[in-house]
Design an enzyme around this catalytic site. Structure first.
Site, PDB file in Angstrom:
ATOM      1  N   GLY A 212     144.583 -32.406  63.382  1.00  0.00           N
ATOM      2  CA  GLY A 212     145.464 -31.347  62.994  1.00  0.00           C
ATOM      3  C   GLY A 212     144.498 -30.058  62.662  1.00  0.00           C
ATOM      4  O   GLY A 212     144.874 -29.024  62.962  1.00  0.00           O
ATOM      5  N   ASP A 213     143.340 -30.348  62.126  1.00  0.00           N
ATOM      6  CA  ASP A 213     142.429 -29.282  61.779  1.00  0.00           C
ATOM      7  C   ASP A 213     141.864 -28.527  62.969  1.00  0.00           C
ATOM      8  O   ASP A 213     142.060 -27.503  63.131  1.00  0.00           O
ATOM      9  CB  ASP A 213     141.212 -29.811  60.751  1.00  0.00           C
ATOM     10  CG  ASP A 213     141.641 -29.955  59.329  1.00  0.00           C
ATOM     11  OD1 ASP A 213     142.125 -28.970  58.785  1.00  0.00           O
ATOM     12  OD2 ASP A 213     141.635 -31.054  59.017  1.00  0.00           O
ATOM     13  N   PRO A 214     141.123 -29.241  63.993  1.00  0.00           N
ATOM     14  CA  PRO A 214     140.559 -28.436  65.127  1.00  0.00           C
ATOM     15  C   PRO A 214     141.776 -28.098  66.045  1.00  0.00           C
ATOM     16  O   PRO A 214     141.379 -26.818  66.643  1.00  0.00           O
ATOM     17  CB  PRO A 214     139.670 -29.247  65.593  1.00  0.00           C
ATOM     18  CG  PRO A 214     140.247 -30.946  65.051  1.00  0.00           C
ATOM     19  CD  PRO A 214     140.739 -30.690  63.720  1.00  0.00           C
TER      20      PRO A 214
ATOM     21  N   GLY B  70     142.818 -24.885  64.332  1.00  0.00           N
ATOM     22  CA  GLY B  70     141.645 -24.122  64.655  1.00  0.00           C
ATOM     23  C   GLY B  70     141.560 -23.173  66.014  1.00  0.00           C
ATOM     24  O   GLY B  70     141.569 -22.004  65.960  1.00  0.00           O
TER      25      GLY B  70
END
Length: 781
Positions: A544-546, A549
Site C-alpha cells: 500500500g505504501d509504495p 507513493g
C-alpha cells in the site's frame, strides 16, 4: 482534460514479455484517461486481448486502435511508449522528434537484457516474490507472487511518470529524451526494508519467520477476514480494552512489544480466539474508534459494495457499460474520465491525430539549466512527508530532477530515521539508519519546528517559492498547523497541493488510520492472493505504501503538465485503498465476467502452464519457469526429455495449453522433479537459451550484494554519506540517453540544508537564520 493535446503512440509486440506489453498498455491508459490522444498500434497477435476475462476492456479505455505498420504511422507524436517492438529508426520522426520510453523487463543493457520474462519472472527476480508471503511458516511452499499483473501495474506507473516529465521538458526546451526503463529495477526499489538490511546490516531478508510486530496478520472473524497490525504500545493497550481486558492480556509475558515478539505464538493464539467471536464490519468500526488499525480483507464482491468507495465515487462506468476501478487519485478538476470504451482492433485505421488545443502560456517555473538535463529541473517541492508512502513519492520527483526540500522536526523525526538499520560500526543516530537513507536520496533537509510561530513565516516563504506541496499526515493535520489548502493558496495561488492518506480526505472512513497492509486488505488484493486451496495471505511488502507513493507522483507530474497548459493548479487527494484498488483490474474483470471471486492460484497463471516457482538444488533455492505457448512448451519438454529420459513432448496430457492447464498438478510435479536436482542458474541459462522465460526467485542479498543486471543499469548506486560512508542504495530504475543519470546526492542529515535553503533560496540573512536557531524555530546539524 489535463493532458489534452499530448499525442502518444503505444506500440507493443516486442520479443520479451507479455508483462512488458501490459506495462506499456497501463502507461498508455494513464495518459488516455487524463485526456491525451493515445493511438494504440495493434500487434499481429495481441497478448493482452488474448488474456482471459477481456482485460483489454480495462487496459485500453480512451484509446484509438490502428493496425498500420510502423512506416505508415501518423507523424507528430509527442511520446512513443513501446516494449522493444520498434527500432530507433522507426521512431525518430518529427521536428522535434518524440520522447521515447521503452519499457522492458530488465533494461536495455546488462546480462539479462535479452532474457524472456513474464510478471512471474520479473517479480521473483526483484526479490519481491522471495519475500512473499510475509511471515510464512512452511519452507516447503515456494515464494509467491500476487495475483494478476498487480506488480507490473505499479512499476508501469513509474515508467509513465518519467515519460510524462520528459514530454513536459520537451515542450519547454524542444529536447526529446530517450528513456530505457527497467521493470526489474522498479520492482526491486519497492521492497521495503530489504535493501537496507543487506547493505547496512549485512543480513538477508526472507518470507520465512516471524513478523517484526506482534500481533500482525490476517485473522478469521465469524463472518470473514480482517487484517491487523499493532506497532504502537498505545494501540496494544487500546486493543486490550477492546477485548474486555482478558486475564491473559494483562500478563507480563505480553506487556511490552519485546515480550509479545518473544511470545508471538501465544499472542496470536489468544487474539485469534477473540477475533473468531467478532463480526468484520462491527469490529473494524469499533477498532478504528479505539485507534486500532483493523481492516476488512475484502473480496471483489465486497469491494464492489464498499460504502466508502461508493461515496467517494471510486468506480467508473465506460461507455460500453463496463464498471471499472477508477484512478488511484482524485482531483478537484474534472480531468479524469472514461470517455471512450476500449476499441476493437484496427477500429481507427487511417485516422490521424485529433485537433490539438492551443496551449495556455506555460506556468512560471524556475528556468531549467542549459543543455540536456533531468526532466523536472526547475520544479521545487515543499515536502512535509514522512515514513514511506510520502517519501517514496517525493523521491521519484527528486530522481526526475525536482528540488525536493524536506521539512523535518528534530523533536519528532521520521520513524524511518529511528528504525534499527544503522551499520554495526556506526553509532546509531537520526542520520545513520539505512531505512531512511534508501528512500530519501536526492533530497534536501530543513530542520524546522512546524508548530513554532516564527517557523510558520519561513514555511510560508518556502511555499511561495514552490510548485508543489506534498504531505501524508492524518486528515486535517495540515489545516491544524495552519497549512490547509486554502492557507497554502493564499500564499501561492499557483501551488499544486497533494495529500496522501489511508482512505482519502473525504468519505465516511476518511478519519480511519491505515498502515501499508491496509491497502492490500481493503482493495481485494490479499483475498485473491495465496496458494491453491490455502488462505488469503499478505504480500511480503506492505505494498500500500509504495503503490500510494508512485500513484501520487504520477498525479503530481500530470498536474504540473496541466498547470502549464491551463494555468490551473490542482488539488490532489490520494487514498491508499484506492491506489491499490486501481491495480487489481484483472481479478476485478474476472469477477465481473463470472460473478464469482477469483480463486487463489499461487504462482499459476489463468492461461498458461507450466507457470510456477519450482524448487532447485540447495536450501530455499527456487527457480521460476513460464511457458506461454505450445512452441515454448515443446522446447522445454524436449530439454527435460533429454535430461530425465521422460517422454513429455509426446504426452497427450500436455499437448495444448488447455491440456496443460487441465493436468497442471501432474505437470508441476514432473517439472519440479527435474529442477530440484539442478542449480537455479543452470536452469535459468539453459531455458533462456531456448527462449523460455526462467529466472531464480532471488533474495535481497542476491540483488543488493552485487547482482550484475542491477549493476549494469546503475541501480547499485553508492553515494557517499557523511555518517555511514559509501554504501549501496537503490538507484533510479531508468536510464536517460541524453540527460544525466545516477543519484545526485545521498539522503540528507536532519537539517543539513537549513542554512543553505533559508539564505540562498529564501533570501534570509545569516543573522536572521541565527536568530531563528536561537528561538528554536529552525535547526541544523
Amino acid at each position: 482534460m489535463s493532458l489534452a493535446g499530448i499525442r502518444v503512440l503505444e506500440v507493443t509486440g516486442g520479443p520479451s514479455s507479455t508483462a512488458a506489453a501490459v506495462a506499456v498498455a497501463w502507461a498508455g491508459k494513464l495518459f488516455a484517461d487524463l485526456g491525451a490522444d493515445v493511438i494504440r498500434v495493434e500487434p499481429s497477435a495481441d497478448p493482452i486481448r488474448a488474456r482471459p476475462h477481456r482485460v483489454d476492456r480495462w487496459l485500453h479505455t480512451n484509446k484509438r486502435s490502428v493496425r498500420s505498420g510502423l512506416d505508415r504511422l501518423p507523424v507528430g507524436a509527442d511520446l512513443v511508449l513501446h516494449d522493444g517492438a520498434a527500432s530507433d529508426e522507426d521512431l525518430q520522426v518529427g521536428d522535434p522528434p518524440p520522447v521515447v520510453c521503452v519499457v522492458t523487463p530488465f533494461g536495455s543493457v546488462g546480462p539479462y537484457a535479452d532474457f524472456a520474462a513474464e510478471e512471474l519472472t520479473v517479480i521473483h527476480g526483484s526479490s519481491w516474490g522471495f519475500l512473499s508471503p510475509g511471515g510464512a511458516t512452511d519452507p516447503e511452499l515456494p515464494p509467491l507472487k500476487a495475483i494478476g499483473h498487480h506488480a507490473t501495474i505499479n512499476v508501469a506507473t513509474a515508467a509513465a511518470t518519467a515519460a510524462l516529465a520528459a514530454v513536459e521538458r520537451r515542450r519547454r526546451t524542444g529536447e526529446a529524451e530517450h528513456i530505457h526503463f527497467s521493470m526489474l529495477a522498479a520492482a526491486a526499489k519497492m521492497t521495503e526494508f530489504a535493501p537496507a538490511a543487506v547493505t547496512f546490516l549485512g543480513v538477508d531478508a526472507s518470507r520465512l519467520g516471524g513478523k517484526t510486530v506482534v500481533p500482525w496478520g490476517i485473522f478469521e472473524c465469524a463472518d470473514g477476514l480482517v487484517q491487523f497490525i499493532c506497532p504502537e504500545q498505545g494501540q496494544w493497550e487500546s486493543l486490550v480494552e477492546l477485548m474486555g481486558r482478558p486475564e491473559w492480556a494483562l500478563m507480563d509475558v505480553v506487556a511490552t512489544p519485546e515480550a509479545r515478539s518473544d511470545n508471538a505464538d501465544l499472542v496470536t493464539l489468544y487474539v485469534s480466539e477473540w477475533m473468531a467471536t467478532q463480526t468484520v464490519d462491527e469490529l473494524a468500526v469499533r477498532a478504528q474508534e479505539a485507534h486500532v488499525c483493523i481492516t476488512p480483507v475484502s473480496t471483489m464482491a465486497q469491494l464492489d459494495t464498499n460504502r466508502h468507495l461508493a461515496e467517494r465515487g471510486f468506480f467508473a462506468t465506460s461507455p460500453d457499460g463496463t464498471r471499472q476501478p477508477g484512478p488511484g487519485f482524485q482531483l478537484d478538476q474534472p480531468w479524469w474520465a472514461l470517455r471512450r470504451a476500449a476499441p476493437e482492433p484496427g477500429r481507427h485505421e487511417g485516422e490521424s491525430w485529433q485537433h490539438r488545443p492551443a496551449d495556455s502560456p506555460p506556468a512560471a517555473l524556475s528556468p531549467p539549466g542549459s543543455g540536456a538535463g533531468r526532466p523536472l529541473e526547475g520544479v521545487r517541492v515543499c515536502d512535509f512527508t514522512w515514513i514511506w508512502a510520502g517519501p517514496f513519492c517525493t523521491q521519484y520527483l527528486a530522481h526526475l530532477g525536482a528540488d525536493v526540500i524536506k521539512l523535518e522536526s528534530p523533536d519528532h523525526p521520521c520513524m524511518f530515521r529511528r528504525l534499527p538499520f544503522s551499520p554495526p560500526q556506526v553509532e546509531p543516530s537520526v542520520d545513520s539508519s539505512g531505512s531512511f537513507q534508501i528512500y530519501n536520496s536526492d533530497k534536501r533537509s530543513v530542520g524546522i519546528d512546524l508548530g513554532h510561530p516564527e517557523a510558520k513565516g519561513v514555511i510560508r516563504r518556502l511555499v511561495g517559492a514552490s510548485d508543489v506541496v506534498v504531505d501524508n499526515f492524518g486528515v486535517g493535520t495540515m489545516a491544524d498547523l495552519g497549512f490547509g489548502v486554502e492557507d497554502l493558496r493564499a500564499v501561492n495561488p499557483d501551488v499544486i497541493v497533494a495529500s496522501l492518506s489511508g482512505y482519502g480526505q473525504t468519505g465516511p472512513c476518511s478519519s480511519y488510520m491505515a498502515y501499508g497492509p491496509a491497502g492490500g486488505s481493503l482493495a481485494g488484493l490479499y483475498a485473491a492472493t495465496g496458494y491453491p486451496g490455502g488462505p488469503a495471505v499478505e504480500t511480503g511488502i506492505a505494498v500500500g505504501d509504495p503503490c500510494t507513493g508512485i500513484t501520487a507522483t504520477w498525479a503530481i507530474v500530470a498536474a504540473l503538465a496541466a498547470r502549464a497548459r491551463t494555468g490551473v493548479a490542482a488539488t490532489i487527494d490520494v487514498a491508499m485503498v484506492e491506489a491499490v484498488a486501481a491495480t487489481v483490474g484483472e481479478p476485478w474483470m474476472a469477477y465481473l465476467e463470472t460473478g464469482d471471486d477469483p480463486q487463489r492460484t499461487g504462482n499459476h497463471d489463468p492461461q498458461w502452464a507450466p507457470h510456477n516457482c519450482y524448487r532447485a538444488a540447495g536450501d530455499d533455492r527456487w527457480v521460476t519457469i513460464a511457458c506461454i505457448d505450445d512452441d515454448q512448451w515443446q522446447r522445454l519438454a524436449a530439454l527435460i526429455d533429454r535430461d530425465a529420459g521422460t517422454r513429455l513432448a509426446a504426452d497427450d496430457r500436455f499437448r495444448s495449453v488447455g491440456d496443460r492447464k487441465r493436468h497442471e498438478a501432474a505437470l508441476d510435479e514432473i517439472v519440479e522433479r527435474w529442477t530440484r536436482s539442478l542449480d537455479r542458474w543452470e536452469v535459468t541459462h539453459r531455458l533462456q537459451a531456448i527462449g523460455v522465460a526462467a529466472l531464480p526467485s532471488l533474495s535481497p542479498m542476491d540483488l543488493w550484494a552485487g547482482d550484475p543486471q542491477l549493476d549494469a543499469i546503475g541501480m547499485l548506486d553508492r553515494p557517499h554519506h557523511p555518517v555511514t560512508g559509501s554504501r549501496v542504495v537503490p538507484g533510479i530504475p531508468w536510464r536517460l540517453r541524453h540527460g544525466p543519470n545516477g543519484l545526485r546526492r545521498p539522503a540528507p542529515r536532519l537539517g543539513q540544508h537549513t542554512d543553505e535553503v533559508l539564505v540562498e533560496l529564501l533570501g534570509l540573512s545569516t543573522k536572521e537564520v541565527a536568530a531563528l536557531r536561537r528561538a528554536g524555530a529552525v535547526h541544523g546539524p
